[in-house]
Design a protein around this motif. Structure first.
Motif, mmCIF file in Angstrom:
data_model
loop_
_atom_site.group_PDB
_atom_site.id
_atom_site.type_symbol
_atom_site.label_atom_id
_atom_site.label_comp_id
_atom_site.label_asym_id
_atom_site.label_seq_id
_atom_site.Cartn_x
_atom_site.Cartn_y
_atom_site.Cartn_z
ATOM 1 N N LEU A 181 47.387 4.494 -27.294
ATOM 2 C CA LEU A 181 48.468 3.892 -28.085
ATOM 3 C C LEU A 181 49.017 5.417 -28.629
ATOM 4 O O LEU A 181 50.428 5.290 -29.264
ATOM 5 N N GLY A 182 48.836 6.343 -28.890
ATOM 6 C CA GLY A 182 49.387 7.340 -29.468
ATOM 7 C C GLY A 182 48.691 7.878 -31.479
ATOM 8 O O GLY A 182 48.619 6.758 -31.664
ATOM 9 N N GLU A 183 49.316 8.887 -31.944
ATOM 10 C CA GLU A 183 48.744 8.760 -33.121
ATOM 11 C C GLU A 183 49.665 8.346 -34.104
ATOM 12 O O GLU A 183 49.036 7.329 -34.910
ATOM 13 N N ASN A 184 50.598 8.253 -33.603
ATOM 14 C CA ASN A 184 51.866 7.657 -34.540
ATOM 15 C C ASN A 184 51.510 6.180 -35.387
ATOM 16 O O ASN A 184 51.557 5.876 -35.971
ATOM 17 N N GLN A 185 50.332 5.390 -34.012
ATOM 18 C CA GLN A 185 50.200 4.048 -34.430
ATOM 19 C C GLN A 185 48.918 3.542 -34.505
ATOM 20 O O GLN A 185 48.827 2.481 -34.259
ATOM 21 N N VAL A 186 47.979 4.533 -35.124
ATOM 22 C CA VAL A 186 47.348 4.417 -36.196
ATOM 23 C C VAL A 186 46.872 5.203 -37.012
ATOM 24 O O VAL A 186 47.160 6.345 -37.525
ATOM 25 N N ILE A 187 47.080 3.836 -38.114
ATOM 26 C CA ILE A 187 46.766 4.910 -38.967
ATOM 27 C C ILE A 187 45.959 4.615 -40.336
ATOM 28 O O ILE A 187 44.789 3.660 -40.096
ATOM 29 N N PRO A 188 45.029 5.453 -40.989
ATOM 30 C CA PRO A 188 43.972 6.068 -41.992
ATOM 31 C C PRO A 188 44.750 5.312 -42.973
ATOM 32 O O PRO A 188 45.503 5.125 -43.810
ATOM 33 N N THR A 189 43.499 4.288 -43.364
ATOM 34 C CA THR A 189 43.807 3.431 -45.312
ATOM 35 C C THR A 189 42.134 4.392 -46.277
ATOM 36 O O THR A 189 41.850 4.546 -45.746
ATOM 37 N N LYS A 190 42.362 3.946 -47.329
ATOM 38 C CA LYS A 190 42.300 4.427 -48.556
ATOM 39 C C LYS A 190 41.185 2.976 -49.187
ATOM 40 O O LYS A 190 41.800 2.112 -48.813
ATOM 41 N N GLY A 191 40.014 3.185 -49.405
ATOM 42 C CA GLY A 191 39.509 1.628 -50.352
ATOM 43 C C GLY A 191 39.695 1.236 -49.432
ATOM 44 O O GLY A 191 38.568 0.988 -48.604
ATOM 45 N N ARG A 192 38.853 -0.349 -49.773
ATOM 46 C CA ARG A 192 38.471 -1.710 -49.895
ATOM 47 C C ARG A 192 39.168 -2.518 -48.420
ATOM 48 O O ARG A 192 38.653 -3.054 -47.672
ATOM 49 N N ARG A 193 40.240 -1.596 -47.982
ATOM 50 C CA ARG A 193 41.427 -2.411 -47.142
ATOM 51 C C ARG A 193 40.471 -2.406 -45.853
ATOM 52 O O ARG A 193 41.024 -3.857 -44.927
ATOM 53 N N ASN A 194 39.416 -1.839 -44.963
ATOM 54 C CA ASN A 194 39.405 -2.414 -43.927
ATOM 55 C C ASN A 194 37.709 -1.991 -43.897
ATOM 56 O O ASN A 194 36.546 -1.539 -43.299
ATOM 57 N N LEU A 195 37.417 -2.438 -45.233
ATOM 58 C CA LEU A 195 35.962 -2.941 -45.277
ATOM 59 C C LEU A 195 35.909 -4.121 -45.183
ATOM 60 O O LEU A 195 35.925 -4.836 -46.538
ATOM 61 N N PHE A 196 35.269 -5.110 -43.691
ATOM 62 C CA PHE A 196 34.987 -6.664 -44.697
ATOM 63 C C PHE A 196 33.355 -6.763 -44.864
ATOM 64 O O PHE A 196 32.164 -6.790 -44.136
ATOM 65 N N ILE A 197 33.025 -6.720 -46.141
ATOM 66 C CA ILE A 197 32.029 -7.239 -46.812
ATOM 67 C C ILE A 197 32.277 -8.607 -47.765
ATOM 68 O O ILE A 197 33.390 -8.745 -48.535
ATOM 69 N N ALA A 198 31.390 -9.972 -47.937
ATOM 70 C CA ALA A 198 31.403 -10.532 -48.574
ATOM 71 C C ALA A 198 30.247 -10.674 -50.011
ATOM 72 O O ALA A 198 28.983 -9.905 -49.502
ATOM 73 N N ARG A 199 30.377 -10.682 -51.031
ATOM 74 C CA ARG A 199 29.608 -10.143 -51.974
ATOM 75 C C ARG A 199 28.698 -11.428 -52.526
ATOM 76 O O ARG A 199 28.388 -12.335 -53.575
ATOM 77 N N ILE A 200 27.873 -11.739 -51.114
ATOM 78 C CA ILE A 200 26.949 -12.943 -51.762
ATOM 79 C C ILE A 200 25.873 -12.735 -50.580
ATOM 80 O O ILE A 200 25.603 -12.328 -49.339
ATOM 81 N N PRO A 201 24.223 -12.468 -51.394
ATOM 82 C CA PRO A 201 23.128 -12.387 -50.772
ATOM 83 C C PRO A 201 23.176 -12.469 -49.390
ATOM 84 O O PRO A 201 23.126 -13.525 -48.765
ATOM 85 N N ASP A 202 22.543 -11.882 -48.671
ATOM 86 C CA ASP A 202 22.077 -11.653 -47.279
ATOM 87 C C ASP A 202 22.706 -11.356 -46.104
ATOM 88 O O ASP A 202 22.786 -12.355 -44.714
ATOM 89 N N SER A 203 24.853 -11.430 -46.419
ATOM 90 C CA SER A 203 25.304 -11.736 -45.882
ATOM 91 C C SER A 203 25.929 -10.415 -45.442
ATOM 92 O O SER A 203 25.669 -8.990 -45.272
ATOM 93 N N ALA A 204 27.039 -10.204 -43.856
ATOM 94 C CA ALA A 204 26.719 -9.444 -42.992
ATOM 95 C C ALA A 204 28.360 -8.624 -43.476
ATOM 96 O O ALA A 204 28.869 -9.340 -43.565
#
Length: 218
Positions: free
Chosen positions: A154-177
């Motif tokens: 896509l090119g450098e300008n169309q791939v954007i870094p983020t900080k924090g949990r925006r791009n981390l998918f996690i549910a705080r439910i025991p044994d969940s992926a």
């Protein structure tokens, strides 16, 4: 989602060696999420990720109607919360050392640009740059391999870094992926962006606070 879109994407998936499997069904619940199935494919993915031994990668594709019961009170607050939706999933899960990250990323790009005929110049991808959560710290070392491929496509300008949990998918439910995500957006006529999909790399299991373990399979 129109039947033409579903058929075209699923035909591509099967031609690329992702055989179609049957969905779990709307009323097949995952523990802790309520009485409805919140997302597609976890009846295949979760057991593999919980396996402590590397297994041969499994390819599959499916379509599934989903209801996110725990998001229902947040509808309208942002465009990230949906109640009822139809989802297409194209996945490879198994031994992390045998997964084809470059191939998977290029296939995701081809679905958008060749199958759906989207304008590549209007596609935006976000990736995680830095995030601390409980006992784990994710950074560029975890996302650089895939983000670099997206930058080449896509090119450098169309791939954007983020900080924090925006791009981390996690549910705080025991044994969940959960795991890292690369969210995909598309620019519409008014100049704003809407989320049209995501590329996920599930590689952690939540066992409890300060007890998140990385998996042998992804």
């Amino acid at each position: 989602m129109s039947s033409d879109i579903i058929n075209n994407v699923m035909n591509y998936a099967q031609s690329a060696d992702y055989p179609k499997i049957e969905p779990a069904g709307l009323l097949s619940s995952r523990g802790g999420y309520g009485k409805f199935n919140p997302s597609a494919g976890h009846h295949i993915v979760d057991p593999v990720l919980r396996n402590k031994h590397p297994i041969k990668p499994i390819n599959f594709s499916l379509t599934e109607r989903c209801l996110r019961e725990n998001d229902s009170s947040k509808i309208g607050i942002s465009n990230r919360h949906l109640s009822f939706f139809e989802m297409i999933e194209i996945a490879q899960v198994g031994d992390k050392n045998k997964l084809c990250f470059e191939k998977n990323t290029i296939e995701c790009y081809e679905i958008m640009t060749k199958v759906l005929d989207l304008d590549k110049d209007k596609i935006l991808v976000t990736y995680l740059e830095d995030c601390k959560i409980d006992n784990l710290h994710f950074g560029l070392r975890d996302t650089e391999k895939v983000s670099k491929i997206w930058k080449q496509l896509l090119g450098e300008n169309q791939v954007i870094p983020t900080k924090g949990r925006r791009n981390l998918f996690i549910a705080r439910i025991p044994d969940s992926a959960g795991g890292l995500g690369y969210e995909i957006y598309y620019k519409i006529n008014d100049g704003s962006y809407i989320e049209i999909g995501s590329q996920l790399n599930y590689n952690i299991i939540f066992h409890g606070p300060n007890n998140i373990q990385q998996t042998a399979n992804e």
